[in-house]
Design an enzyme around this catalytic site. Structure first.
Site, PDB file in Angstrom:
ATOM      1  N   ALA A 188       0.690  -1.392  -0.090  1.00  0.00           N
ATOM      2  CA  ALA A 188      -0.128   0.129  -0.185  1.00  0.00           C
ATOM      3  C   ALA A 188       0.727   1.239  -0.004  1.00  0.00           C
ATOM      4  O   ALA A 188       0.146   2.385  -0.125  1.00  0.00           O
ATOM      5  CB  ALA A 188      -1.050  -0.107   1.253  1.00  0.00           C
ATOM      6  N   ARG A 203      10.474   7.823  -2.520  1.00  0.00           N
ATOM      7  CA  ARG A 203      11.785   8.107  -2.971  1.00  0.00           C
ATOM      8  C   ARG A 203      11.936   7.426  -4.232  1.00  0.00           C
ATOM      9  O   ARG A 203      12.833   7.851  -5.046  1.00  0.00           O
ATOM     10  CB  ARG A 203      12.878   7.555  -2.184  1.00  0.00           C
ATOM     11  CG  ARG A 203      12.984   8.144  -0.599  1.00  0.00           C
ATOM     12  CD  ARG A 203      13.923   7.601   0.244  1.00  0.00           C
ATOM     13  NE  ARG A 203      13.120   6.456   0.866  1.00  0.00           N
ATOM     14  CZ  ARG A 203      13.953   5.441   1.563  1.00  0.00           C
ATOM     15  NH1 ARG A 203      15.107   5.500   1.643  1.00  0.00           N
ATOM     16  NH2 ARG A 203      13.266   4.479   2.226  1.00  0.00           N
ATOM     17  N   ALA A 213      15.269  -7.491 -53.715  1.00  0.00           N
ATOM     18  CA  ALA A 213      15.920  -6.354 -52.869  1.00  0.00           C
ATOM     19  C   ALA A 213      14.888  -5.278 -53.089  1.00  0.00           C
ATOM     20  O   ALA A 213      14.162  -5.092 -54.096  1.00  0.00           O
ATOM     21  CB  ALA A 213      17.042  -5.961 -53.261  1.00  0.00           C
ATOM     22  N   ARG A 224       5.798  -2.169 -65.604  1.00  0.00           N
ATOM     23  CA  ARG A 224       6.615  -1.267 -65.752  1.00  0.00           C
ATOM     24  C   ARG A 224       6.619  -0.371 -67.098  1.00  0.00           C
ATOM     25  O   ARG A 224       6.481  -1.220 -68.040  1.00  0.00           O
ATOM     26  CB  ARG A 224       8.018  -1.350 -65.191  1.00  0.00           C
ATOM     27  CG  ARG A 224       8.635  -2.338 -66.158  1.00  0.00           C
ATOM     28  CD  ARG A 224      10.195  -2.454 -65.750  1.00  0.00           C
ATOM     29  NE  ARG A 224      10.783  -3.284 -66.930  1.00  0.00           N
ATOM     30  CZ  ARG A 224      11.823  -4.375 -66.500  1.00  0.00           C
ATOM     31  NH1 ARG A 224      12.175  -4.310 -65.328  1.00  0.00           N
ATOM     32  NH2 ARG A 224      12.245  -4.886 -67.535  1.00  0.00           N
TER      33      ARG A 224
HETATM   34  C1  UD1 Z   1       9.886  -2.377   7.305  1.00  0.00           C
HETATM   35  C2  UD1 Z   1       9.992  -2.861   8.728  1.00  0.00           C
HETATM   36  C3  UD1 Z   1      11.586  -2.801   9.172  1.00  0.00           C
HETATM   37  C4  UD1 Z   1      12.349  -3.846   8.110  1.00  0.00           C
HETATM   38  C5  UD1 Z   1      11.998  -3.286   6.700  1.00  0.00           C
HETATM   39  C6  UD1 Z   1      12.753  -4.149   5.802  1.00  0.00           C
HETATM   40  C7  UD1 Z   1       8.023  -2.175  10.029  1.00  0.00           C
HETATM   41  C8  UD1 Z   1       7.687  -0.967  10.946  1.00  0.00           C
HETATM   42  N1  UD1 Z   1       9.456  -2.005   9.804  1.00  0.00           N
HETATM   43  O1  UD1 Z   1      10.393  -0.962   7.482  1.00  0.00           O
HETATM   44  O2  UD1 Z   1      11.724  -3.322  10.338  1.00  0.00           O
HETATM   45  O3  UD1 Z   1      13.803  -3.682   8.152  1.00  0.00           O
HETATM   46  O4  UD1 Z   1      10.917  -3.066   6.364  1.00  0.00           O
HETATM   47  O5  UD1 Z   1      12.541  -3.799   4.376  1.00  0.00           O
HETATM   48  O6  UD1 Z   1       7.416  -2.919   9.525  1.00  0.00           O
HETATM   49  N2  UD1 Z   1       3.121  -0.793   3.883  1.00  0.00           N
HETATM   50  C9  UD1 Z   1       1.683  -0.679   3.521  1.00  0.00           C
HETATM   51  N3  UD1 Z   1       1.168  -0.006   4.374  1.00  0.00           N
HETATM   52  C10 UD1 Z   1       1.355   0.548   5.630  1.00  0.00           C
HETATM   53  C11 UD1 Z   1       3.193   0.923   5.497  1.00  0.00           C
HETATM   54  C12 UD1 Z   1       3.635   0.056   4.705  1.00  0.00           C
HETATM   55  O7  UD1 Z   1       1.259  -1.595   2.860  1.00  0.00           O
HETATM   56  O8  UD1 Z   1       0.628   1.442   6.210  1.00  0.00           O
HETATM   57  C13 UD1 Z   1       4.131  -1.483   2.905  1.00  0.00           C
HETATM   58  C14 UD1 Z   1       4.784  -0.866   2.104  1.00  0.00           C
HETATM   59  O9  UD1 Z   1       4.133  -0.588   0.624  1.00  0.00           O
HETATM   60  C15 UD1 Z   1       6.046  -1.850   2.041  1.00  0.00           C
HETATM   61  C16 UD1 Z   1       6.199  -2.390   3.137  1.00  0.00           C
HETATM   62  O10 UD1 Z   1       4.771  -2.284   3.837  1.00  0.00           O
HETATM   63  O11 UD1 Z   1       5.859  -2.762   0.686  1.00  0.00           O
HETATM   64  C17 UD1 Z   1       7.155  -2.025   4.115  1.00  0.00           C
HETATM   65  O12 UD1 Z   1       6.934  -0.480   4.339  1.00  0.00           O
HETATM   66  P1  UD1 Z   1       7.843   0.447   4.667  1.00  0.00           P
HETATM   67  O13 UD1 Z   1       7.468   1.724   4.760  1.00  0.00           O
HETATM   68  O14 UD1 Z   1       8.910   0.356   3.346  1.00  0.00           O
HETATM   69  O15 UD1 Z   1       8.896  -0.187   5.813  1.00  0.00           O
HETATM   70  P2  UD1 Z   1      10.303   0.198   6.147  1.00  0.00           P
HETATM   71  O16 UD1 Z   1      10.436   1.570   6.798  1.00  0.00           O
HETATM   72  O17 UD1 Z   1      11.039  -0.249   4.934  1.00  0.00           O
END
Ligand code: UD1
Ligand code: MG
Length: 510
Positions: free
Chosen positions: A14, A19, A386, A446
Site C-alpha cells: 500500500a 523516494r 531487394a 513497368r
Molecule cells: C519495514 C520494517 C523494518 C524492516 C524493513 C525491511 C516495520 C515497522 N519496519 O520498514 O523493520 O527492516 O521493512 O525492508 O514494519 N506498507 C503498507 N501499509 C503501510 C505501511 C507500509 O502496505 O501502512 C507496505 C509498504 O508498501 C512496503 C512494506 O509495507 O511494501 C514495508 O513498508 P516500508 O514503509 O517500506 O517499511 P520500512 O520502513 O522499510
C-alpha cells in the site's frame, strides 16, 4: 462450517514509495520480467497458500489491475490510509475473518527473495510451533532497517526501527528483512494491542514480536543464508542495483544449464525467458517476456527479443523482434525488425534492413535485403528481390499479399494488396504488381525504357557530363550525331524481351 484456511499469504503493497519519485506505485516498477510485486508473489507461490491477500493503497486501481493480470487468485484489500505495517496486516486479516493456521507476511518491495528461503522460513516456523518467526539477515550496511535485538541467550527480544533505536541497537547489523510467519490467532490478538507510540506514530507490525515475547509466547528468528535476497527497494538507484544482482543470478543459472553467454555483463534475461542447451547469447542482448531460445541457436550481438520464439539452430544478429517466431535453422539480420506475428518457417531468411509484420515466410524462403513484408503469406523456397514493399495499407484497411512457393520476385517490386503471385511465378524488377500473377507466369508492370539520344550534350551543354559524353561519342567514332539529336528522333523502342531467360537482371538479388 466452512473449512478454515491453513496458510494465508499477506503482501504489503500500500505504500507510495516516495523516494522512487514516480507516477507509478513502487511495487509496479519492473525488474527483469516481473514487477517488484510480481517477484514477491512468485516467491510465495510454492507455499501453495489457500489464500493470498494483497494490501493496496497508493495507486490502488493500478495495483488491482496488475493483480488481475498476474495473480487473479489474489484478493486485493484496500488500506485507505497508510497507518503502518501493523495496521496494514490488521486490515488484511479483517477482510478474511476465517483465517487460521499460518499467516506469511511479505513486504512488497523485496524482489530478490527466493521461494526456497520463504519456504524454509515457513517450515521452521511451523515445525517449531512458534507464535511468530521473522526472517533476519546479517548485512554490511543496516542503515534505515529494523534491528533484531536479542537477549543474553540469543533469543529475540524485540525488533527496533532505526529511528527508534539507541546507539547500541544501531550498531547491530542483524536486520529484519520484512518477511514473517505468524500463527493466525496469536497474530490477531497481538495486532489488537499495537500502539502508535513511536517516532512515526504508526502501528508497527514488528512490535508484535515484543508483545508476544513478553506474553511468554515463542518468537523465533530464521536467518537467511544470503542477505542479498532480503534487499529492499526504496529508490531508483537501489532498483538498478537489484537489477544487476538479479541479472547475475539469472545468467549464472542459465550458464549452469549449458547456455553460453559470451558477455554476461551486457546480457539481460528476464526471469520469464527460457533457453535450451548450447544456445549462444552474444553481447548487448536483451531477452524479454516469454522469449524462448532453442538448442544451439545463436542470438546476438546487439539483439532485443521480446516475447519471441527462436527455433533450434537459428541465428539472430543485431536485430529487434517483438512477438515473432523464428523457425529452426532460420536466419535473421543483421539489422532486421520482426514485429508481432512475423513467422519464419524452418531455414527461412530475413536479411538486412528488412521489416516483417503479421506474415508467414515459408520454409527456405528468403527476404534478403531492404524490404517491408506486411500482412503476407510467402510459400516455400521463394526469393523476394531487394527493396520490395508489400503495400498492405490503403489508408483505411489492411490487405494481404500471397506469394506462392518457388517464386522469384524482382528487385524493387511493390505488391499492392490484395494480390497473389502463384507458385513458380516470376516478376520483373521495378514492377508495381496490382494484378494477380498466375503460377509460372512472368509479371511485368513497368514502363518501357526510352533513351533520348544526345539529350545531355544538347540540354546540359558545357557540363562535365556533356563533355564526358562527347568524349565517349568521339571515341566511338560517332561524328556530329549528338548535336543533331532531337527528342522525337530518340523515341524509338528497343525490342528487348523484358525478363527473358537472358539473365538480364530483372529478378535480381538472391
Ligand atoms: C519495514 C520494517 C523494518 C524492516 C524493513 C525491511 C516495520 C515497522 N519496519 O520498514 O523493520 O527492516 O521493512 O525492508 O514494519 N506498507 C503498507 N501499509 C503501510 C505501511 C507500509 O502496505 O501502512 C507496505 C509498504 O508498501 C512496503 C512494506 O509495507 O511494501 C514495508 O513498508 P516500508 O514503509 O517500506 O517499511 P520500512 O520502513 O522499510
Ligand atoms: Mg521499505
Amino acid at each position: 462450517m466452512p473449512q478454515p484456511h491453513l496458510r494465508t499469504v499477506v503482501v504489503l503493497a500500500a505504500g507510495e514509495g516516495k523516494r522512487m519519485k514516480s507516477a507509478l506505485p513502487k511495487v509496479l516498477h519492473p525488474l527483469l520480467g516481473r514487477t517488484l510485486l510480481g517477484h514477491v508473489l512468485s516467491a510465495a507461490a510454492p507455499l501453495a497458500a489457500d489464500r493470498t491477500v494483497v494490501v493496496v493503497g497508493h495507486g490502488a486501481d493500478q495495483v488491482r489491475a496488475h493483480l488481475g493480470e498476474v495473480a487473479p487468485q489474489a484478493t486485493p484489500v484496500l488500506q485507505a490510509q497508510q497507518l503502518g505495517t501493523g495496521h496494514a496486516v490488521r486490515i488484511a486479516l479483517d477482510a478474511v475473518p476465517d483465517t487460521a493456521g499460518t499467516v506469511v507476511v511479505i513486504n512488497g518491495d523485496v524482489p530478490l527473495l527466493r521461494p526456497e528461503t520463504v519456504g524454509a522460513l515457513v517450515a521452521a516456523h511451523e515445525e517449531a510451533g512458534a507464535a511468530a518467526t521473522v526472517l533476519a539477515a546479517e548485512v554490511p550496511d543496516p542503515t534505515g532497517l529494523g534491528r533484531i535485538v536479542r537477549d543474553a541467550d540469543g533469543r529475540l527480544e524485540q525488533i527496533v526501527e532505526e529511528r527508534d533505536a539507541d546507539a547500541t541497537q544501531r550498531a547491530i547489523r542483524e536486520i529484519n528483512a520484512g518477511i514473517y510467519a505468524f500463527d493466525a490467532l496469536r497474530l490477531r490478538h497481538a495486532l489488537s494491542k499495537l500502539s502508535t507510540d513511536n517516532d512515526q506514530g504508526e502501528e508497527y507490525l514488528t512490535d508484535v514480536f515484543g508483545l508476544l515475547g513478553s506474553a511468554g509466547e515463542s518468537v523465533a528468528v530464521h536467518v537467511a543464508v544470503d542477505h542479498v535476497e532480503t534487499l529492499g527497494c526504496n529508490d531508483r538507484v537501489e532498483l538498478a542495483a537489484l537489477r544487476r544482482l538479479l541479472r547475475d543470478r539469472v545468467n549464472e543459472a542459465w550458464m549452469r544449464t549449458g547456455v553460453s553467454l559470451l558477455d554476461p555483463h551486457t546480457t539481460w534475461i528476464d526471469v520469464t525467458v527460457a533457453l535450451d542447451r548450447d544456445a549462444v547469447v552474444d553481447q548487448n542482448t536483451q531477452l524479454r517476456g516469454t522469449t524462448v531460445v532453442g538448442a544451439g541457436a545463436q542470438v546476438g550481438p546487439d539483439v532485443t527479443l521480446v516475447d519471441t520464439i527462436v527455433g533450434p539452430g537459428a541465428s539472430v544478429v543485431r536485430s529487434h523482434a517483438v512477438g515473432a517466431e523464428v523457425g529452426a535453422g532460420a536466419s535473421v539480420g543483421p539489422y532486421a525488425y520482426l514485429r508481432p506475428a512475423a513467422r519464419l518457417a524452418d531455414k527461412a531468411k530475413v536479411g538486412t534492413f528488412v521489416e516483417v509484420k503479421n506474415s508467414e515466410i515459408g520454409a527456405g524462403s528468403k527476404v534478403p535485403h531492404l524490404t517491408y513484408v506486411g500482412d503476407a503469406t510467402i510459400g516455400e523456397q521463394t526469393n523476394i528481390g531487394a527493396a520490395s514493399v508489400f503495400v498492405n495499407y490503403d489508408g483505411v484497411n489492411k490487405h494481404r499479399t500471397v506469394i506462392g512457393s518457388h517464386a522469384r520476385t524482382g528487385a524493387d517490386n511493390m505488391f499492392v494488396a490484395p494480390v497473389e503471385v502463384g507458385d513458380g511465378a516470376y516478376t520483373a524488377a521495378g514492377s508495381v504488381i496490382v494484378d494477380d500473377v498466375p503460377a509460372g507466369a512472368m509479371g511485368v508492370a513497368r514502363a518501357r525504357q526510352r533513351n533520348i539520344e544526345g539529350w545531355v550534350v544538347k540540354r546540359r551543354a558545357g557540363t562535365a557530363a556533356a563533355e564526358a559524353a562527347q568524349r565517349a561519342r568521339g571515341a566511338e567514332g560517332a561524328s556530329g550525331a549528338a548535336g543533331a539529336a532531337s527528342d522525337s528522333e530518340a523515341m524509338h523502342e528497343r525490342a528487348k524481351p523484358v525478363g527473358g531467360a537472358s539473365g538480364s537482371g530483372d529478378t535480381a538479388t538472391e
